[in-house]
Write a protein that holds these residues in place. Structure first.
Motif, PDB file in Angstrom:
ATOM      1  N   PHE A   1      50.277 -20.903  42.821  1.00 44.97           N
ATOM      2  CA  PHE A   1      49.212 -20.471  43.726  1.00 44.97           C
ATOM      3  C   PHE A   1      49.489 -18.962  44.283  1.00 44.97           C
ATOM      4  CE2 PHE A   1      45.898 -19.997  46.645  1.00 44.97           C
ATOM      5  CZ  PHE A   1      46.209 -19.521  47.706  1.00 44.97           C
ATOM      6  N   LEU A   2      50.800 -18.882  44.694  1.00 44.16           N
ATOM      7  CA  LEU A   2      51.370 -17.695  45.437  1.00 44.16           C
ATOM      8  C   LEU A   2      51.135 -16.548  44.554  1.00 44.16           C
ATOM      9  CD1 LEU A   2      54.573 -18.580  47.519  1.00 44.16           C
ATOM     10  CD2 LEU A   2      51.977 -18.216  48.443  1.00 44.16           C
ATOM     11  N   ARG A   3      51.084 -16.426  43.013  1.00 44.72           N
ATOM     12  CA  ARG A   3      50.886 -15.156  42.333  1.00 44.72           C
ATOM     13  C   ARG A   3      49.517 -14.698  42.781  1.00 44.72           C
ATOM     14  NH1 ARG A   3      48.799 -18.469  36.956  1.00 44.72           N
ATOM     15  NH2 ARG A   3      48.674 -20.237  38.220  1.00 44.72           N
ATOM     16  N   TRP A   4      48.692 -15.434  43.274  1.00 43.55           N
ATOM     17  CA  TRP A   4      47.271 -14.787  43.686  1.00 43.55           C
ATOM     18  C   TRP A   4      47.535 -13.899  45.045  1.00 43.55           C
ATOM     19  CZ3 TRP A   4      44.910 -14.679  39.465  1.00 43.55           C
ATOM     20  CH2 TRP A   4      44.996 -15.649  38.682  1.00 43.55           C
ATOM     21  N   ILE A   5      48.368 -14.458  45.813  1.00 49.11           N
ATOM     22  CA  ILE A   5      48.694 -13.762  46.948  1.00 49.11           C
ATOM     23  C   ILE A   5      49.478 -12.263  46.729  1.00 49.11           C
ATOM     24  CG2 ILE A   5      50.136 -14.043  49.432  1.00 49.11           C
ATOM     25  CD1 ILE A   5      47.624 -15.989  49.193  1.00 49.11           C
ATOM     26  N   VAL A   6      50.214 -12.601  45.838  1.00 44.29           N
ATOM     27  CA  VAL A   6      51.065 -11.374  45.523  1.00 44.29           C
ATOM     28  C   VAL A   6      50.112 -10.390  44.801  1.00 44.29           C
ATOM     29  CG1 VAL A   6      52.922 -10.665  43.824  1.00 44.29           C
ATOM     30  CG2 VAL A   6      53.413 -12.630  45.021  1.00 44.29           C
ATOM     31  N   LEU A   7      49.652 -10.660  43.842  1.00 49.30           N
ATOM     32  CA  LEU A   7      48.572  -9.697  43.019  1.00 49.30           C
ATOM     33  C   LEU A   7      47.622  -9.109  44.265  1.00 49.30           C
ATOM     34  CD1 LEU A   7      47.920 -11.726  39.768  1.00 49.30           C
ATOM     35  CD2 LEU A   7      49.243  -9.508  39.968  1.00 49.30           C
TER      36      LEU A   7
ATOM     37  N   TRP B   1      46.175  -4.533  47.641  1.00 48.80           N
ATOM     38  CA  TRP B   1      45.958  -3.725  48.976  1.00 48.80           C
ATOM     39  C   TRP B   1      47.011  -2.453  49.123  1.00 48.80           C
ATOM     40  CZ3 TRP B   1      46.419  -7.122  53.956  1.00 48.80           C
ATOM     41  CH2 TRP B   1      46.255  -6.275  55.016  1.00 48.80           C
ATOM     42  N   VAL B   2      48.284  -3.054  48.680  1.00 47.36           N
ATOM     43  CA  VAL B   2      49.239  -1.691  49.017  1.00 47.36           C
ATOM     44  C   VAL B   2      48.767  -0.621  48.141  1.00 47.36           C
ATOM     45  CG1 VAL B   2      51.567  -1.230  48.252  1.00 47.36           C
ATOM     46  CG2 VAL B   2      51.347  -3.432  49.551  1.00 47.36           C
ATOM     47  N   PHE B   3      48.307  -0.969  46.722  1.00 46.32           N
ATOM     48  CA  PHE B   3      48.086   0.140  45.860  1.00 46.32           C
ATOM     49  C   PHE B   3      46.994   0.923  46.463  1.00 46.32           C
ATOM     50  CE2 PHE B   3      51.261   0.006  43.020  1.00 46.32           C
ATOM     51  CZ  PHE B   3      51.758  -1.322  42.511  1.00 46.32           C
ATOM     52  N   ILE B   4      45.870   0.386  46.660  1.00 42.99           N
ATOM     53  CA  ILE B   4      44.558   1.191  47.343  1.00 42.99           C
ATOM     54  C   ILE B   4      44.997   1.797  48.506  1.00 42.99           C
ATOM     55  CG2 ILE B   4      42.429   0.711  48.355  1.00 42.99           C
ATOM     56  CD1 ILE B   4      42.058   0.151  45.577  1.00 42.99           C
ATOM     57  N   SER B   5      45.766   1.282  49.434  1.00 44.12           N
ATOM     58  CA  SER B   5      46.226   1.955  50.546  1.00 44.12           C
ATOM     59  C   SER B   5      47.019   3.195  50.396  1.00 44.12           C
ATOM     60  CB  SER B   5      46.868   0.828  51.647  1.00 44.12           C
ATOM     61  OG  SER B   5      46.163  -0.094  51.579  1.00 44.12           O
ATOM     62  N   PHE B   6      48.160   2.902  49.692  1.00 44.42           N
ATOM     63  CA  PHE B   6      49.109   4.079  49.337  1.00 44.42           C
ATOM     64  C   PHE B   6      48.462   5.335  48.615  1.00 44.42           C
ATOM     65  CE2 PHE B   6      51.801   1.230  51.591  1.00 44.42           C
ATOM     66  CZ  PHE B   6      53.128   1.539  51.611  1.00 44.42           C
ATOM     67  N   TYR B   7      47.760   4.744  47.625  1.00 46.98           N
ATOM     68  CA  TYR B   7      47.127   6.106  46.717  1.00 46.98           C
ATOM     69  C   TYR B   7      46.102   6.769  47.633  1.00 46.98           C
ATOM     70  CZ  TYR B   7      49.231   4.793  42.397  1.00 46.98           C
ATOM     71  OH  TYR B   7      50.367   4.417  41.482  1.00 46.98           O
ATOM     72  N   HIS B   8      45.284   6.046  48.512  1.00 45.86           N
ATOM     73  CA  HIS B   8      44.599   6.779  49.448  1.00 45.86           C
ATOM     74  C   HIS B   8      45.266   7.485  50.294  1.00 45.86           C
ATOM     75  CE1 HIS B   8      42.159   6.951  53.223  1.00 45.86           C
ATOM     76  NE2 HIS B   8      41.072   7.439  52.393  1.00 45.86           N
ATOM     77  N   ALA B   9      46.248   7.008  50.897  1.00 48.01           N
ATOM     78  CA  ALA B   9      47.207   7.857  51.763  1.00 48.01           C
ATOM     79  C   ALA B   9      47.686   9.070  51.166  1.00 48.01           C
ATOM     80  CB  ALA B   9      48.227   7.029  52.170  1.00 48.01           C
ATOM     81  N   ILE B  10      48.207   9.220  49.942  1.00 41.96           N
ATOM     82  CA  ILE B  10      48.370  10.170  49.183  1.00 41.96           C
ATOM     83  C   ILE B  10      47.603  11.348  48.968  1.00 41.96           C
ATOM     84  CG2 ILE B  10      49.615  11.032  47.161  1.00 41.96           C
ATOM     85  CD1 ILE B  10      50.920   8.109  46.666  1.00 41.96           C
ATOM     86  N   TYR B  11      46.267  10.629  48.528  1.00 44.96           N
ATOM     87  CA  TYR B  11      45.206  11.492  48.456  1.00 44.96           C
ATOM     88  C   TYR B  11      44.947  12.442  49.593  1.00 44.96           C
ATOM     89  CZ  TYR B  11      40.450  13.017  47.000  1.00 44.96           C
ATOM     90  OH  TYR B  11      39.295  13.528  46.783  1.00 44.96           O
ATOM     91  N   ALA B  12      44.899  11.681  50.826  1.00 42.46           N
ATOM     92  CA  ALA B  12      44.337  12.158  52.180  1.00 42.46           C
ATOM     93  C   ALA B  12      45.432  12.740  52.844  1.00 42.46           C
ATOM     94  CB  ALA B  12      43.652  10.844  52.787  1.00 42.46           C
ATOM     95  N   ALA B  13      46.913  12.704  52.109  1.00 43.81           N
ATOM     96  CA  ALA B  13      47.942  13.382  52.736  1.00 43.81           C
ATOM     97  C   ALA B  13      48.237  12.808  54.230  1.00 43.81           C
ATOM     98  CB  ALA B  13      47.944  14.964  52.905  1.00 43.81           C
ATOM     99  N   LYS B  14      48.078  11.613  54.233  1.00 45.14           N
ATOM    100  CA  LYS B  14      48.333  11.045  55.564  1.00 45.14           C
ATOM    101  C   LYS B  14      49.774  10.696  55.742  1.00 45.14           C
ATOM    102  CE  LYS B  14      44.054   8.585  56.221  1.00 45.14           C
ATOM    103  NZ  LYS B  14      43.565   7.371  56.814  1.00 45.14           N
ATOM    104  N   PRO B  15      50.112  10.666  57.271  1.00 40.12           N
ATOM    105  CA  PRO B  15      51.441  10.255  57.577  1.00 40.12           C
ATOM    106  C   PRO B  15      51.939   8.867  57.331  1.00 40.12           C
ATOM    107  CG  PRO B  15      50.188  10.492  59.521  1.00 40.12           C
ATOM    108  CD  PRO B  15      49.356  10.887  58.425  1.00 40.12           C
ATOM    109  N   TYR B  16      53.138   8.612  57.125  1.00 39.34           N
ATOM    110  CA  TYR B  16      53.633   7.372  56.849  1.00 39.34           C
ATOM    111  C   TYR B  16      53.707   6.569  58.234  1.00 39.34           C
ATOM    112  CZ  TYR B  16      55.585   3.393  54.154  1.00 39.34           C
ATOM    113  OH  TYR B  16      55.940   2.365  53.718  1.00 39.34           O
ATOM    114  N   THR B  17      52.620   5.941  58.623  1.00 43.10           N
ATOM    115  CA  THR B  17      52.952   5.246  59.812  1.00 43.10           C
ATOM    116  C   THR B  17      53.262   3.710  59.994  1.00 43.10           C
ATOM    117  OG1 THR B  17      50.459   4.571  59.468  1.00 43.10           O
ATOM    118  CG2 THR B  17      50.896   6.351  60.860  1.00 43.10           C
TER     119      THR B  17
END
Ligand code: HEM
Length: 144
Positions: free
Chosen positions: A11-17, A22-38
């Motif tokens: 079951f935890l495979r779905w939590i991991v995925l 969530w990590v990819f969407i947030s991190f790629y958006h932060a790179i695109y928007a040049a956000k600081p690493y908070t």
């Protein structure tokens, strides 16, 4: 024991995925928007790595203790046959080894990232290693 740990591990495979997405969407958006690493990004990455660690521990527990299937082949099947039989090779070698490498790569990215503090390069370093790790993980998740 196996009747609880194996479904939980599965079951935890779905939590991991879900967390990986969530990590990819947030991190790629932060790179695109040049956000600081908070702190928020740091907590999200820590949460993702925590579930990878839980999967590692549950997997090791299954592999060395709880799985009757693994235990049977550990005791009764010669190693040469592990390599020849696709199902045995998958469960005894490909899945645990590839998952271990995927988790290790993700951990390397996290450690390297933490050394960079709030430097915005951190996003790129972490997302590179999380991507490589996730490619390995997805390649050997049993979807059945
Ligand atoms: C992110 C990492 C991992 C994911 C997403 C994952 C996912 C899965 C899934 C979906 C199953 C099938 C569960 C079922 O049949 O209900 C499984 C089984 C299993 N996994 Fe993992 N796994 C991961 C890491 C590991 C690691 C690191 C190991 C060992 C070192 C491992 C060892 C096993 C074993 C032994 C089985 C059960 C084989 C059996 O009795 O049929 N897993 N895993």
């Amino acid at each position: 024991m196996n009747s609880f740990i194996l479904p939980l591990h599965g079951f935890l495979r779905w939590i991991v995925l879900g967390l990986a997405f969530w990590v990819f969407i947030s991190f790629y958006h932060a790179i695109y928007a040049a956000k600081p690493y908070t702190q928020t990004y740091d907590r999200l990455a820590k949460f993702y790595l925590s579930f990878l660690h839980i999967q590692l521990l549950l997997g090791l527990f299954l592999y060395f203790y709880a799985s009757p299937w693994i235990d049977f082949h550990m005791k009764n099947t010669e190693f040469s046959l592990w390599m020849k039989d696709p199902e045995i090779r998958y469960k005894m070698l490909e899945h645990p080894v590839t998952m271990f490498l995927g988790i290790l790569l993700s951990q390397v990215g996290r450690i390297w990232g933490r050394r960079l503090g709030i430097n915005t390069r951190r996003f790129k370093i972490e997302v590179l290693f999380y991507t490589l790790g996730l490619i390995l993980i997805i390649s050997r998740i049993p979807w059945g």
